[in-house]
Design an enzyme around this catalytic site. Sequence first.
Site, PDB file in Angstrom:
ATOM      1  N   ARG A  63     -11.094  -0.237   1.856  1.00  0.00           N
ATOM      2  CA  ARG A  63     -12.692  -0.448   2.187  1.00  0.00           C
ATOM      3  C   ARG A  63     -13.126  -0.512   0.674  1.00  0.00           C
ATOM      4  NH1 ARG A  63     -12.933   5.513   5.010  1.00  0.00           N
ATOM      5  NH2 ARG A  63     -10.786   4.743   5.759  1.00  0.00           N
ATOM      6  N   ASP A  93      -5.670   6.522  -0.811  1.00  0.00           N
ATOM      7  CA  ASP A  93      -4.898   5.691   0.241  1.00  0.00           C
ATOM      8  C   ASP A  93      -6.135   4.832   1.159  1.00  0.00           C
ATOM      9  OD1 ASP A  93      -3.048   4.641   1.807  1.00  0.00           O
ATOM     10  OD2 ASP A  93      -2.594   6.354   3.062  1.00  0.00           O
ATOM     11  N   LYS A 132       1.809   7.860   0.331  1.00  0.00           N
ATOM     12  CA  LYS A 132       1.867   8.015   1.866  1.00  0.00           C
ATOM     13  C   LYS A 132       3.340   8.566   2.027  1.00  0.00           C
ATOM     14  CE  LYS A 132      -0.372   3.706   3.487  1.00  0.00           C
ATOM     15  NZ  LYS A 132      -0.972   4.364   4.344  1.00  0.00           N
ATOM     16  N   ASP A 169       0.712  -1.263  -0.025  1.00  0.00           N
ATOM     17  CA  ASP A 169       0.010   0.016  -0.041  1.00  0.00           C
ATOM     18  C   ASP A 169       0.786   1.134   0.022  1.00  0.00           C
ATOM     19  OD1 ASP A 169      -1.913   2.070   0.069  1.00  0.00           O
ATOM     20  OD2 ASP A 169      -2.615   1.458   2.428  1.00  0.00           O
TER      21      ASP A 169
END
Length: 504
Positions: free
Chosen positions: A354, A350, A280, A273
């Site tokens: 979900r 990011d 990030k 991720d």
Amino acid sequence: MKTTVKQGTLTGTPTEVLVIPGYESDSSMGKAIQPLDRNLGGQLAELRKNGEFQGKPNQTVLIHTRGAIPAKRILLVGLGKRDDLTLDRIRQAMGTAAKRVRQTEARSFTAVIPGVNRSGMWPDDLAQAMVDGVILGDYRFTAYRTDAASKCKPLNSMTILVDNASIVNTVKRGVQRGEATGEATCFARDLSNHPANVMTPSRVVEEAKKVAKEKKVKLSVLNPSKMKQLGMGGVLGVGQASQHPPQFIILEYHGGKKGEKPIVFVGKTVTFDSGGISLKPSENMERMKADMTGGSAVLATLRAAARLSLPLNIIGLLPVVENMPGGKATKPGDVLTMLSGKTVEVQNTDAEGRLILADGLAYADRLKPACVIDIATLTGACTVALGQFAIGLLGNDDKLKDQFKAAGDRSGERVWEMPLWDEYFEQLKSDVADMRNIGGRGGGMITAALFLKQFVGKFPWVHLDIASTDWSASDRPCISKGPTATGTRVLIQYLLNTVNKPHK
Ligand code: BES
Ligand code: ZN
Ligand code: ZN
């Protein structure tokens, strides 16, 4: 590591190391120890008297017996106060003992089972915690080490010593369960530990294929074109900039009656991720190789269920993606149409977990599930709220939530409930789509779960947010530094409790 159960005495058992647990502030070592200490010339009593062994949690003292008894060494390990004894204290003491034994040249040992005859402590649960603790304490990830020193051999075998033949079979049952939870956790740790250049979505599929070699397990995989056909806009939207195409894994275990509704697990499996276009910060970004731990836990749980031949039907769903920026990436403001038909404005790429879970949950609905459990390293907010010792629990069904609280307490992976009130949906409203994928300031773990709830059908559901416990900054008795594979044990314990009602 192999575990056997034997009836015998402390003074008559030959072994490399005899592991003896002791309570804190016990003046003596207890009655059972006295014949042993006589043979040792009172050494144990002296260690107590001098305060060299106080029995504090995870304290150890190793002594050589020099022929006084058939055991070569004795390892005392602290359990903490007698009244505070829990299964997790025992698990940790055994994890500590495993690490200490490994520092010697011994690769096998014998351990005395603590806490028998205490109310609320059953020999099978005690043995499960012991074996689980040893396997977890002995875990190390050395796949990429080329130096021999760090390749130190794992432990070979442990014997659990019981003084009463009548409990041998009960203890053996616990051993089997401890082996299942311990080994599953190590498997899940390996999956999450492998770096993202190795553990790509297609490699995860290979790992699922290995699990599918177990009895009664069947694998199917949806590739991107199949996902497109079905309309899995969430998984495809997150995975579209990666060089490694997304996959959707469906792993079925048929151990139950034909036609019996399945328990469905959905595991967030983001092999890396980066945050995508909402990149990030670079500090700690390497930890995001473990953003697949939900999926690791689900794969490991299915493997354990098959190995234990649990009489249940279980389906594991893994949406597998790598979340990357790039020319083809989903951008803030893009709108995705999800498998359920609902639309989502992606305001932050990011918040990808979900999006893939939404498709997983919508797919679960098609399987007519008995209940659905999703598990995900979903929000940094989970860590802010709970720190590193509790898994976040949210859901729509009190009974299922209670079952997870019980499984959490028993497995040592405790869960803590957060509210899931519809009022919070205000924060998820979008000007252009049915909802947006972020909830703004406040209640980040709750708004993420409430987002998921929009894709949950009419079935009991719980969501486990494992972002808090997924990574350990240091070595602990049963947790090694790095990916912890948190959640694996609570999932398996939930299945075990479903099959055998837990002791009251
Ligand atoms: N994988 C992260 C959550 C995470 C953070 C797990 C730290 C483990 C350790 C998740 O995909 C994420 O980035 N969530 C965002 C959501 C936010 C943009 C609404 C977060 O929590 O910051
Ligand atoms: Zn993210
Ligand atoms: Zn993530």
